[in-house]
Design a protein around this motif. Structure first.
Motif, mmCIF file in Angstrom:
data_model
loop_
_atom_site.group_PDB
_atom_site.id
_atom_site.type_symbol
_atom_site.label_atom_id
_atom_site.label_comp_id
_atom_site.label_asym_id
_atom_site.label_seq_id
_atom_site.Cartn_x
_atom_site.Cartn_y
_atom_site.Cartn_z
ATOM 1 N N ARG A 239 0.869 -1.186 0.000
ATOM 2 C CA ARG A 239 0.000 0.000 0.000
ATOM 3 C C ARG A 239 0.898 1.226 0.000
ATOM 4 O O ARG A 239 1.885 1.274 0.741
ATOM 5 C CB ARG A 239 -0.948 -0.011 1.196
ATOM 6 N N VAL A 240 0.549 2.191 -0.839
ATOM 7 C CA VAL A 240 1.429 3.339 -1.049
ATOM 8 C C VAL A 240 0.636 4.639 -1.016
ATOM 9 O O VAL A 240 -0.586 4.655 -1.176
ATOM 10 C CB VAL A 240 2.166 3.234 -2.408
ATOM 11 N N ASP A 241 1.375 5.740 -0.808
ATOM 12 C CA ASP A 241 0.847 7.087 -1.008
ATOM 13 C C ASP A 241 1.520 7.669 -2.248
ATOM 14 O O ASP A 241 2.686 7.350 -2.535
ATOM 15 C CB ASP A 241 1.154 7.986 0.193
ATOM 16 N N MET A 242 0.790 8.506 -2.978
ATOM 17 C CA MET A 242 1.364 9.152 -4.160
ATOM 18 C C MET A 242 1.666 10.613 -3.844
ATOM 19 O O MET A 242 0.765 11.389 -3.514
ATOM 20 C CB MET A 242 0.412 9.079 -5.356
ATOM 21 N N LEU A 243 2.941 10.974 -3.942
ATOM 22 C CA LEU A 243 3.390 12.349 -3.736
ATOM 23 C C LEU A 243 3.703 12.965 -5.094
ATOM 24 O O LEU A 243 4.474 12.396 -5.876
ATOM 25 C CB LEU A 243 4.635 12.392 -2.852
ATOM 26 N N VAL A 244 3.106 14.110 -5.368
ATOM 27 C CA VAL A 244 3.232 14.750 -6.677
ATOM 28 C C VAL A 244 3.885 16.120 -6.513
ATOM 29 O O VAL A 244 3.450 16.926 -5.680
ATOM 30 C CB VAL A 244 1.848 14.900 -7.340
ATOM 31 N N THR A 245 4.914 16.373 -7.290
ATOM 32 C CA THR A 245 5.599 17.671 -7.270
ATOM 33 C C THR A 245 5.230 18.448 -8.534
ATOM 34 O O THR A 245 5.336 17.921 -9.651
ATOM 35 C CB THR A 245 7.124 17.476 -7.197
ATOM 36 N N PHE A 246 4.786 19.687 -8.347
ATOM 37 C CA PHE A 246 4.353 20.506 -9.481
ATOM 38 C C PHE A 246 4.448 21.982 -9.102
ATOM 39 O O PHE A 246 4.650 22.330 -7.931
ATOM 40 C CB PHE A 246 2.919 20.158 -9.889
ATOM 41 N N GLU A 247 4.304 22.845 -10.101
ATOM 42 C CA GLU A 247 4.337 24.279 -9.848
ATOM 43 C C GLU A 247 2.924 24.785 -9.584
ATOM 44 O O GLU A 247 1.979 24.418 -10.289
ATOM 45 C CB GLU A 247 4.946 25.025 -11.033
ATOM 46 N N ALA A 248 2.805 25.627 -8.554
ATOM 47 C CA ALA A 248 1.500 26.186 -8.200
ATOM 48 C C ALA A 248 1.672 27.656 -7.846
ATOM 49 O O ALA A 248 2.742 28.082 -7.396
ATOM 50 C CB ALA A 248 0.904 25.425 -7.022
ATOM 51 N N ILE A 249 0.629 28.425 -8.063
ATOM 52 C CA ILE A 249 0.657 29.841 -7.695
ATOM 53 C C ILE A 249 0.269 29.953 -6.228
ATOM 54 O O ILE A 249 -0.845 29.606 -5.833
ATOM 55 C CB ILE A 249 -0.306 30.657 -8.578
ATOM 56 N N MET A 250 1.191 30.439 -5.430
ATOM 57 C CA MET A 250 0.983 30.528 -3.991
ATOM 58 C C MET A 250 0.636 31.966 -3.604
ATOM 59 O O MET A 250 0.148 32.737 -4.439
ATOM 60 C CB MET A 250 2.240 30.032 -3.272
ATOM 61 N N THR A 251 0.912 32.345 -2.372
ATOM 62 C CA THR A 251 0.588 33.692 -1.897
ATOM 63 C C THR A 251 1.340 34.748 -2.707
ATOM 64 O O THR A 251 2.450 34.498 -3.203
ATOM 65 C CB THR A 251 0.959 33.829 -0.410
ATOM 66 N N ASN A 252 0.733 35.911 -2.841
ATOM 67 C CA ASN A 252 1.300 37.038 -3.601
ATOM 68 C C ASN A 252 1.506 36.687 -5.073
ATOM 69 O O ASN A 252 2.381 37.257 -5.741
ATOM 70 C CB ASN A 252 2.630 37.503 -2.982
ATOM 71 N N ASP A 253 0.717 35.727 -5.569
ATOM 72 C CA ASP A 253 0.771 35.328 -6.980
ATOM 73 C C ASP A 253 2.155 34.865 -7.415
ATOM 74 O O ASP A 253 2.553 35.023 -8.576
ATOM 75 C CB ASP A 253 0.310 36.483 -7.881
ATOM 76 N N VAL A 254 2.889 34.303 -6.484
ATOM 77 C CA VAL A 254 4.226 33.794 -6.790
ATOM 78 C C VAL A 254 4.124 32.314 -7.155
ATOM 79 O O VAL A 254 3.533 31.521 -6.420
ATOM 80 C CB VAL A 254 5.175 33.975 -5.590
ATOM 81 N N LYS A 255 4.716 31.978 -8.299
ATOM 82 C CA LYS A 255 4.717 30.574 -8.712
ATOM 83 C C LYS A 255 5.825 29.843 -7.967
ATOM 84 O O LYS A 255 6.970 30.304 -7.917
ATOM 85 C CB LYS A 255 4.929 30.467 -10.216
#
Length: 329
Positions: A239-255
Motif C-alpha cells: 500500500r502506497v501514497d502518491m506524492l506529486v511535485t508541481f508548480e502552483a501559484i501561492m501567496t502574492n501570486d508567486v509561482k
C-alpha cells in the motif's frame, strides 16, 4: 427410468438444502465464537443448544476460555486512529464476525455470482483483520492456540481469494466448492477452541499466506511509470501514497514548486521491475475519482513519488502541502 429420474431430482434438491445447512452451522459456530469473547455475553452462551455437532445437543463454552477471557478483555494489543485501543479479544472478534457475515450471506444467496462486489468487500475486510491479528503478535493467545488459529485464518484467506476468483469468472461450480470449503474452514477454526494447546500448536504454519492483489469491481487499474530506484522496492500487494511535485501559484501570486500527497493508502496490484536504466511500471488500484487525479498528475507533475506504507497501515491523514517557501520562513 422413472426411478433414476426421481433419484436425480431428489439429489439435485438435496444439494442446496445441504449447503444451506452447512452455512447455517458454520454461521452458528462463528456467532458462538464471537459471543464467547464478549464481556457482557448472555449466560445461555455457556451452554447453547445445537443440532450442528453430531453427538451433542448443546455446545459448552470451554472452561479455560471463561477463565482467560477477563485478561484478554483487559489487555490492549492494538491502537488505530479509527478504532482507538482494542483488546486482545476484540482483535480476534473482527475476523470471526466477518466469517459469520459470509456464512450467513452464502447460505441465503440465490444468485451468488451476482454478488462479486459483496464478496470482494468481505474478502478485503477479512484480509485486513487477519493482518491486524498477525501484527498484534497474538500467536500465544488462547493459551497457546493463537498460532494455529492464525494459520487457520491464513487458510481461509486463501480460500476467500479462490472463491472471489471463481465469482469473477462466473464459475458456479468453483464458487460452490470454495463456499463449502470456507464453511468447513470456519468450523475448523471454531474447533480449535476445544483442542488441547499442545495439539493446536502443532498446526501452526511455517510461512504465512499473502492474499492476492487484484482489480475489484468499481475500481480501475492505473499504470504509472516509476523511476527504477523506486520500482525496485515496490512489491505487488504493497500500500502506497502518491506524492506529486508541481508548480502552483501561492501567496502574492508567486509561482512555486510544491509537493502534495494526492493519493493515500492505494493498493499496488502489479509491478514491472526496470531492466537496466529503464523505468519500471506499477499498477495501482484506484476508485474512479482517484484514477482521474492520477492521470492529471501524470500530465502536469514534474515528478511523482510513491512511498510505501508499513503492513496494516491504512489510516488516512490530513497532509500539509510541502514547499521550501514555508520551510524557510
Amino acid at each position: 427410468m422413472k426411478y433414476i429420474l426421481l433419484v436425480l431430482i431428489s439429489a439435485a434438491l438435496a444439494a442446496p438444502a445441504a449447503a444451506a445447512a452447512g452455512a447455517d452451522c458454520a454461521a452458528q459456530d462463528m456467532q458462538l465464537f464471537y459471543y464467547y469473547l464478549n464481556a457482557d455475553r448472555d449466560a445461555k452462551v455457556h451452554d447453547y443448544p445445537t443440532a450442528c455437532h453430531p453427538g451433542k445437543t448443546s455446545m459448552q463454552m470451554p472452561g479455560w476460555l471463561d477463565k482467560a477471557l477477563p485478561a484478554m478483555l483487559e489487555r490492549k494489543v492494538w491502537k488505530s486512529p479509527e478504532d482507538g485501543e482494542l483488546s486482545e479479544a476484540a482483535v480476534w472478534q473482527t475476523p470471526v464476525s466477518i466469517l459469520y457475515e459470509f456464512n450467513s450471506t452464502a447460505g441465503k444467496a440465490e444468485k451468488p455470482l451476482a454478488m462479486e462486489a459483496e464478496f470482494s468487500d468481505l474478502r478485503i475486510r477479512f484480509n485486513m483483520s487477519v493482518d491486524r491479528v498477525a501484527r498484534a503478535k497474538l500467536e500465544g493467545s488462547f493459551e497457546g492456540r493463537g498460532g494455529a488459529m492464525l494459520a487457520s485464518l491464513d487458510g481461509i484467506a486463501r480460500t476467500f481469494d479462490e472463491l472471489t476468483g471463481a465469482v469473477a469468472k462466473g464459475d458456479q461450480k468453483g464458487y460452490d466448492a470454495k463456499a463449502a470449503e470456507l464453511m468447513k474452514r470456519s468450523r475448523g477454526l471454531f474447533s480449535l477452541l476445544f483442542e488441547a494447546p499442545e495439539k493446536a500448536a502443532a498446526k501452526k504454519a511455517a510461512t504465512r499466506y499473502t492474499p492476492e492483489a487484484r482489480l475489484l469491481p468499481g475500481y480501475r487499474g492505473v499504470s504509472l511509470p516509476l523511476a527504477g530506484s523506486q520500482a525496485l522496492f515496490v512489491e505487488k500487494g504493497d500500500r502506497v501514497d502518491m506524492l506529486v511535485t508541481f508548480e502552483a501559484i501561492m501567496t502574492n501570486d508567486v509561482k512555486e514548486k510544491i509537493t502534495a500527497t494526492i493519493l493515500q493508502n492505494v493498493l499496488v496490484t502489479a509491478v514491472v521491475k526496470p531492466a537496466g536504466s529503464e523505468p519500471g511500471v506499477v499498477q495501482l488500484l484506484c476508485n474512479p475519482n482517484e484514477a482521474q487525479y492520477a492521470a492529471l498528475s501524470l500530465a502536469q507533475a514534474s515528478n511523482i513519488n510513491l512511498t510505501r506504507r508499513a503492513p496494516g497501515d491504512t489510516a488516512l491523514r490530513a497532509m500539509e502541502i510541502a514547499s521550501f517557501g514555508k520551510l524557510l520562513k
